[in-house]
Design a protein around this motif. Structure first.
Motif, PDB file in Angstrom:
ATOM      1  N   GLU A   1      51.340 -66.694 -24.499  1.00  0.00           N
ATOM      2  CA  GLU A   1      52.476 -66.932 -25.397  1.00  0.00           C
ATOM      3  C   GLU A   1      52.223 -66.390 -26.798  1.00  0.00           C
ATOM      4  OE1 GLU A   1      55.503 -68.348 -24.884  1.00  0.00           O
ATOM      5  OE2 GLU A   1      55.155 -68.675 -22.753  1.00  0.00           O
ATOM      6  N   ALA A   2      50.973 -66.301 -27.211  1.00  0.00           N
ATOM      7  CA  ALA A   2      50.652 -65.821 -28.557  1.00  0.00           C
ATOM      8  C   ALA A   2      51.111 -64.379 -28.771  1.00  0.00           C
ATOM      9  CB  ALA A   2      49.158 -65.941 -28.814  1.00  0.00           C
ATOM     10  N   ASN A   3      51.141 -63.595 -27.718  1.00  0.00           N
ATOM     11  CA  ASN A   3      51.522 -62.178 -27.823  1.00  0.00           C
ATOM     12  C   ASN A   3      52.882 -61.894 -27.199  1.00  0.00           C
ATOM     13  OD1 ASN A   3      49.059 -61.352 -29.062  1.00  0.00           O
ATOM     14  ND2 ASN A   3      48.095 -61.650 -27.073  1.00  0.00           N
ATOM     15  N   LYS A   4      53.685 -62.920 -27.036  1.00  0.00           N
ATOM     16  CA  LYS A   4      54.972 -62.781 -26.361  1.00  0.00           C
ATOM     17  C   LYS A   4      55.957 -61.894 -27.128  1.00  0.00           C
ATOM     18  CE  LYS A   4      58.629 -65.657 -24.455  1.00  0.00           C
ATOM     19  NZ  LYS A   4      59.063 -67.028 -24.232  1.00  0.00           N
ATOM     20  N   HIS A   5      55.870 -61.899 -28.448  1.00  0.00           N
ATOM     21  CA  HIS A   5      56.875 -61.214 -29.263  1.00  0.00           C
ATOM     22  C   HIS A   5      56.430 -59.823 -29.730  1.00  0.00           C
ATOM     23  CE1 HIS A   5      59.147 -64.870 -29.127  1.00  0.00           C
ATOM     24  NE2 HIS A   5      58.112 -65.538 -29.574  1.00  0.00           N
ATOM     25  N   VAL A   6      55.360 -59.279 -29.162  1.00  0.00           N
ATOM     26  CA  VAL A   6      54.922 -57.932 -29.520  1.00  0.00           C
ATOM     27  C   VAL A   6      55.891 -56.938 -28.888  1.00  0.00           C
ATOM     28  CG1 VAL A   6      53.052 -56.262 -29.304  1.00  0.00           C
ATOM     29  CG2 VAL A   6      52.515 -58.668 -29.651  1.00  0.00           C
TER      30      VAL A   6
ATOM     31  N   ASP B   1      43.064 -55.114 -22.313  1.00  0.00           N
ATOM     32  CA  ASP B   1      42.064 -56.088 -22.766  1.00  0.00           C
ATOM     33  C   ASP B   1      42.086 -57.342 -21.897  1.00  0.00           C
ATOM     34  OD1 ASP B   1      41.415 -54.313 -24.758  1.00  0.00           O
ATOM     35  OD2 ASP B   1      42.449 -55.423 -26.361  1.00  0.00           O
TER      36      ASP B   1
ATOM     37  N   THR C   1      50.730 -51.094 -28.195  1.00  0.00           N
ATOM     38  CA  THR C   1      50.005 -52.347 -28.439  1.00  0.00           C
ATOM     39  C   THR C   1      50.026 -53.216 -27.190  1.00  0.00           C
ATOM     40  OG1 THR C   1      50.681 -52.249 -30.755  1.00  0.00           O
ATOM     41  CG2 THR C   1      49.846 -54.352 -29.958  1.00  0.00           C
ATOM     42  N   ILE C   2      51.160 -53.253 -26.512  1.00  0.00           N
ATOM     43  CA  ILE C   2      51.265 -54.044 -25.288  1.00  0.00           C
ATOM     44  C   ILE C   2      50.326 -53.496 -24.217  1.00  0.00           C
ATOM     45  CG2 ILE C   2      52.815 -54.713 -23.411  1.00  0.00           C
ATOM     46  CD1 ILE C   2      55.097 -54.686 -25.493  1.00  0.00           C
TER      47      ILE C   2
ATOM     48  N   LEU D   1      46.857 -54.604 -25.113  1.00  0.00           N
ATOM     49  CA  LEU D   1      46.665 -56.032 -24.838  1.00  0.00           C
ATOM     50  C   LEU D   1      46.522 -56.294 -23.337  1.00  0.00           C
ATOM     51  CD1 LEU D   1      49.251 -57.565 -27.330  1.00  0.00           C
ATOM     52  CD2 LEU D   1      46.767 -57.796 -27.433  1.00  0.00           C
TER      53      LEU D   1
ATOM     54  N   LYS E   1      47.426 -68.425 -24.650  1.00  0.00           N
ATOM     55  CA  LYS E   1      46.939 -67.063 -24.909  1.00  0.00           C
ATOM     56  C   LYS E   1      48.016 -66.034 -24.607  1.00  0.00           C
ATOM     57  CE  LYS E   1      42.080 -67.985 -23.951  1.00  0.00           C
ATOM     58  NZ  LYS E   1      40.964 -67.724 -23.042  1.00  0.00           N
TER      59      LYS E   1
END
Length: 119
Positions: A53-58, A70, A63-64, A67, A51
């Motif tokens: 790692e899915a948003n690691k490249h944002v 959330d 947005t960060i 996230l 979970k």
């Protein structure tokens, strides 16, 4: 002005990285409360890591922030109501089980050495 903006961006990103690190560590520790056996914990820990790692490249800071908010809300919602506390840690069942002796009472921890001195 670009120097100030880039310093602001770097400082904000560092703060976000720290918040993500703290959130991940808290969630990982809380996973141990839900899965008490290690073989169950490993699969839950892998799912948690995926979970994150899915948003690691944002890259967008807004947005960060969303996230992270959330993730913190989800963590607070699914936190274990009765977390495991090691028995000898503060709040554990064995913590301060033996109270301090009253003043004036002396405890000697010689374990029989005084008998050897008499002979």
């Amino acid at each position: 002005m670009s120097g100030v903006a880039s310093a602001w961006y770097v400082a904000r990103r560092e703060a976000q990285k720290e918040r993500v690190r703290i959130l991940y560590r808290r969630a990982l520790r809380d996973t141990l409360n839900w899965a008490v056996h290690r073989h169950l914990f490993y699969s839950d820990a892998d799912a948690l890591r995926q979970k994150f790692e899915a948003n690691k490249h944002v890259e967008d800071v807004e947005t960060i922030d969303r996230l992270i908010a959330d993730g913190e809300a989800s963590y607070n919602k699914w936190r274990h109501p009765d977390p495991y506390i090691v028995p000898w840690a503060p709040g554990g069942s064995k913590f301060n089980r033996n109270p301090v002796p009253p003043e004036g009472i002396e405890i000697v921890y010689d374990y029989g050495k005084e008998e050897a001195e008499l002979v």
